[in-house]
Design an enzyme around this catalytic site. Structure first.
Site, PDB file in Angstrom:
ATOM      1  N   TYR A  25     -33.489 -26.317  52.074  1.00  0.00           N
ATOM      2  CA  TYR A  25     -34.067 -25.748  53.291  1.00  0.00           C
ATOM      3  C   TYR A  25     -35.592 -25.818  53.229  1.00  0.00           C
ATOM      4  O   TYR A  25     -36.245 -26.259  54.176  1.00  0.00           O
ATOM      5  CB  TYR A  25     -33.582 -24.307  53.473  1.00  0.00           C
ATOM      6  N   GLU A  47     -32.964 -16.139  63.227  1.00  0.00           N
ATOM      7  CA  GLU A  47     -34.010 -15.203  62.791  1.00  0.00           C
ATOM      8  C   GLU A  47     -33.639 -13.778  63.194  1.00  0.00           C
ATOM      9  O   GLU A  47     -33.874 -12.834  62.439  1.00  0.00           O
ATOM     10  CB  GLU A  47     -35.376 -15.588  63.368  1.00  0.00           C
ATOM     11  N   TRP A  55     -32.596 -14.066  53.909  1.00  0.00           N
ATOM     12  CA  TRP A  55     -32.432 -15.346  54.589  1.00  0.00           C
ATOM     13  C   TRP A  55     -31.316 -16.161  53.942  1.00  0.00           C
ATOM     14  O   TRP A  55     -30.628 -16.923  54.603  1.00  0.00           O
ATOM     15  CB  TRP A  55     -33.749 -16.123  54.581  1.00  0.00           C
TER      16      TRP A  55
END
Length: 188
Positions: A25, A47, A55
């Site tokens: 990522y 988000e 995350w």
């Protein structure tokens, strides 16, 4: 320095042992300019789901989110009904938070009502480029631009888009470059 000899931002090496997911990522996606409205709707949605969570949780569930939310097709999600909300609440593959699910649907509806392209709207808040931070301690959580973006998105009916979430979106989509100065990822 990572075991592959590359220097990365400190958050990109996951202490839980799943460094490949974070590395990929970080190395291929985070901080790269993204202007496509569909992809930006996905990022706004993810988000929002990340708010208050790691995350990594969201990354691990990303494909499940895509399947559950029709590939984050804002037009399709805008048409979701109470039955869809219940379907999503029963889906163990995603984060089952009713407020965040409802926010995603509200945000899809807000996208469908925009009088401007979502990418144009979001990028209108991008600050002037600045030098990369020396370390993570120099990375802000909120900026005047993210505060202005959040205010405008809320005015347009978006939910779960506070200044901190807006700044995370700006970082993830390359509106700001918060890779640390020593990070190997090239400047976009």
């Amino acid at each position: 320095m990572s075991d592959d000899g590359r220097v990365r931002c400190g958050w990109a090496v996951d202490a839980a042992g799943d460094s490949t997911l974070y590395r990929d990522y970080h190395d291929t996606e985070w901080g790269r300019p993204l202007r496509d409205s569909g992809a930006l709707f996905e990022r706004i949605s993810l988000e929002a789901f990340q708010s208050g969570l790691s995350w990594l949780i969201i990354l691990r569930k990303r494909e499940n989110f895509r399947a559950a939310f029709d590939g984050f097709d804002a037009g399709a999600v805008a048409e979701y009904t109470d039955d869809d909300v219940e379907r999503l609440m029963a889906d163990a593959g995603i984060v089952r938070n009713r407020a965040k699910i409802l926010a995603t649907i509200a945000n899809a509806r807000a996208v469908s009502e925009l009088d401007v392209d979502l990418g144009e709207l979001l990028w209108s808040f991008a600050p002037e480029p600045r030098p990369r931070p020396a370390d993570l301690a120099q990375v802000p959580a909120v900026t005047p631009e993210s505060t202005a973006m959040a205010k405008e998105l809320k005015r347009r009916g978006f939910k779960f888009v506070g200044p901190t979430t807006a700044y995370a979106l700006m970082q993830a989509t390359g509106m700001v470059d918060d890779h640390v100065a020593s990070c190997w990822v090239p400047v976009a």
